[in-house]
Design an enzyme around this catalytic site. Structure first.
Site, short mmCIF file in Angstrom:
data_model
loop_
_atom_site.label_atom_id
_atom_site.label_comp_id
_atom_site.label_asym_id
_atom_site.label_seq_id
_atom_site.Cartn_x
_atom_site.Cartn_y
_atom_site.Cartn_z
N ASP A 1 -5.58 2.52 -3.27
CA ASP A 1 -6.99 2.33 -2.60
C ASP A 1 -7.11 3.65 -1.49
O ASP A 1 -8.33 3.68 -0.74
CB ASP A 1 -7.05 0.97 -1.74
CG ASP A 1 -6.08 0.94 -0.66
OD1 ASP A 1 -5.09 1.85 -0.56
OD2 ASP A 1 -5.76 -0.24 0.04
N SER B 1 0.75 -1.31 -0.14
CA SER B 1 -0.12 0.13 -0.04
C SER B 1 0.88 1.21 0.15
O SER B 1 1.47 1.49 -1.10
CB SER B 1 -0.76 -0.15 1.30
OG SER B 1 -1.80 0.83 1.10
#
Length: 445
Positions: A244, A101
Site C-alpha cells: 500500500d 505493512s
C-alpha cells in the site's frame, strides 16, 4: 469513545504478545462475525501478506468467524488494496487483511475493510470491541460458517490495476526495476508492469515467511538504488510488505518520495482537467510540496499522519488525491484506499504523457530540508506533554523565526516518538532535530 484495541491502522503488535496471539485472533474473528451478522452480513474475505505468522492467524480468524456463522473466502497472499478491491467486487460483507505493512516479520496485525472497500465505520469498530469483552459462543451446528478459497484472485486484481490506465497503453521501451519487499506484491506487481509492455527486473520476490521488508522494499531503498544503476534502468519502484506504499528511484539512483510522486500525479490530473479540487497531505508533508502546488494554483490541506485521516479529509472535501511522504498515496479516481501499484501506474502515465524522465518530472518541486529522528517510547507517560519537551519545541520554533516548523508526534503503529524539523538551512534543521530528540529521549528514559 476511546478504542481499546484498534489503532489508526487496525490492530498491530509483536507476534506472541497480546493482542497478537492466536487466542485473541480466534476471539476477534468471532467478534467480527457477530458484528456483521447483527447487520445481516455473514460473508467475509481474508487475505494476508507473506509473513510466517499469517498462516496461524488466518486459521484462528477463520475458526472464529465460522463459530459466529460467517462464511469465509480465503485469498492467500495479496496486497492490502487488492483485498479492498476484491471485497467490493465479490460483494462480500467485509474484508480482513493479516499484515503489519512495512514492519519486520515478527510483527503482525489485522485491518478491516467494509463491503465498499473502505475503512470500517467507527460504530462497527466499537461494536467489535464491545463483543471482544463478551463470552464467546458458537452458533447452532447447522449455522456454522463454511470456508472456501478464491483461486483467481490474483488475475482479477492484475486486470483491475491494468484498467487504471487507458486501454491500449504500452510501456514498451521502459526499463524498470521492481522491489517487491518479499511481500504481498511479489507475484502480481511484476505481472502488471510486464503485461503493460515494460521490461522488468524483479528483486526481493522470494518470500520465505521471515524476509519480508528485510533490507528491501520502500523502507530500505539502497538495494533498489544499486539495482537501478547496475542495470541502467529508467527508474525503480519499491513497495512495502503489503503493497500500500510506493517509493521510486530515478535513473541516477536518487530516491523519489511520496511527496514528489503526489506532485507528479496532481500536476498530470490538473493538466487534463481531472483533479477535481485539491490535494490532501499530512503534517509530515514537505513544505516544498505545498509551495509547488501553490505555483500551480492547486489547493493543499494537511491531515493528521495516517491514511485514515487522509482518506477522511478527501471524503469531507470530495477531493480525489492525497497521500503521505512515506509513499501511501490515495487515488480515489481509481480505487477506495491507498494502492501502491495503482499509484505507480499513474506516475508512469504522467511521465509518458509529458514525455519526461522521472528526473525531469520531479524538478518543479524543490524540497525543503527536513530531518526526522525516531525516539523509542518507553512507559505509559506521554513525553509530548512534558514541560521540558514543550519548552524546547517553543524555543526552537522561536529561533527559526517563521522559516521552518517543528512537529513531534507518536507513531500510530510503533512505540516511537517522531521528531521532525523542517526549514531552509539543512545544518540548522539537523541540529535542532538532534537537540529535541535528545530531550525527548531523556524524558522517555
Amino acid at each position: 469513545m476511546a478504542r481499546k484495541y484498534f489503532g489508526t491502522d487496525g490492530i498491530r503488535g509483536r507476534v506472541g504478545q497480546f493482542p497478537i496471539t492466536p487466542d485473541f485472533m480466534l476471539k476477534l474473528g468471532w467478534a467480527a462475525g457477530m458484528a456483521f451478522r447483527k447487520q445481516g452480513k455473514c460473508r467475509i474475505l481474508i487475505g494476508k501478506d507473506t509473513r510466517i505468522s499469517g498462516y496461524m492467524f488466518e486459521s484462528a480468524l477463520e475458526a472464529g468467524l465460522a463459530a459466529a456463522g460467517a462464511d469465509v473466502q480465503l485469498l492467500g497472499p495479496m496486497p492490502t488494496p487488492a483485498i479492498a478491491y476484491l471485497t467490493r467486487t465479490f460483494q462480500a460483507d467485509a474484508g480482513i487483511v493479516i499484515s503489519a505493512s512495512h514492519n519486520p516479520h515478527d510483527d503482525n496485525g489485522i485491518k478491516f475493510f467494509s463491503s465498499e472497500g473502505t475503512k470500517l465505520p467507527d460504530d462497527v469498530e466499537l461494536m467489535i470491541e464491545e463483543l471482544l469483552d463478551q463470552p464467546m459462543t458458537v452458533v447452532e451446528s447447522a449455522g456454522i460458517g463454511k470456508a472456501s478459497r478464491i483461486n483467481d484472485a490474483s488475475g482479477r486484481y492484475i486486470e483491475f490495476c491494468k484498467g487504471s490506465v487507458p486501454s491500449g497503453t504500452s510501456f514498451k521501451g521502459l526499463k524498470i526495476v521492481v522491489d517487491c519487499a518479499h511481500g504481498a506484491a511479489y507475484k502480481v506487481a511484476p505481472s502488471v508492469f510486464r503485461e503493460l509492455g515494460a521490461e522488468v527486473k524483479v528483486m526481493a520476490a522470494q518470500p520465505d515467511g521471515l524476509n519480508i521488508n528485510d533490507g528491501c522494499g520502500s523502507t530500505h531503498i539502497a538495494g533498489l538504488q544499486a539495482e537501478v544503476l547496475a542495470h541502467g534502468a529508467d527508474l525503480g519502484i519499491a513497495f512495502d510488505g503489503d503493497a500500500d506504499r510506493v517509493l521510486m528511484v530515478d535513473q541516477y539512483g536518487a530516491m523519489v518520495d511520496g511527496d514528489e510522486l503526489l506532485f507528479i500525479i496532481a500536476r498530470d490530473l490538473q493538466e487534463r482537467g481531472r483533479l477535481h479540487g485539491g490535494v490532501v497531505g499530512t503534517l509530515m508533508s514537505n513544505l516544498g510540496l505545498e509551495l509547488a502546488l501553490a505555483e500551480l494554483n492547486i489547493p493543499f490541506v494537511r491531515a493528521k499522519v495516517g491514511d485514515r485521516y487522509v482518506i477522511a479529509e478527501l471524503l469531507a472535501r470530495n477531493w480525489l488525491l492525497g497521500g503521505e511522504n512515506s509513499g501511501h498515496l490515495v487515488c480515489f479516481q481509481h480505487t477506495t484506499t491507498g494502492d501502491a501499484i495503482i499509484a505507480a501506474l499513474q506516475v508512469l502515465m504522467a511521465l509518458k504523457r509529458r514525455q519526461q524522465t522521472l528526473v525531469e518530472a520531479r524538478t518543479a518541486l524543490k524540497k525543503c530540508p527536513q530531518v526526522l529522528v525516531n525516539v523509542r517510547l518507553a512507559g505509559a507517560a506521554d513525553p509530548l506533554e512534558h514541560p521540558s519537551v514543550k519548552e524546547a519545541c517553543a524555543r526552537v520554533t522561536e529561533r527559526m523565526a517563521g522559516r521552518g516548523r517543528v512537529l513531534l508526534r507518536k507513531s500510530g503503529t510503533e512505540p516511537l516518538v517522531r521528531v521532525m524539523v523542517e526549514g531552509d538551512d539543512e545544518g540548522q534543521v539537523r541540529s535542532y532535530a538532534d537537540e529535541l530528540a535528545k530531550i525527548v529521549a531523556e524524558v522517555c528514559a
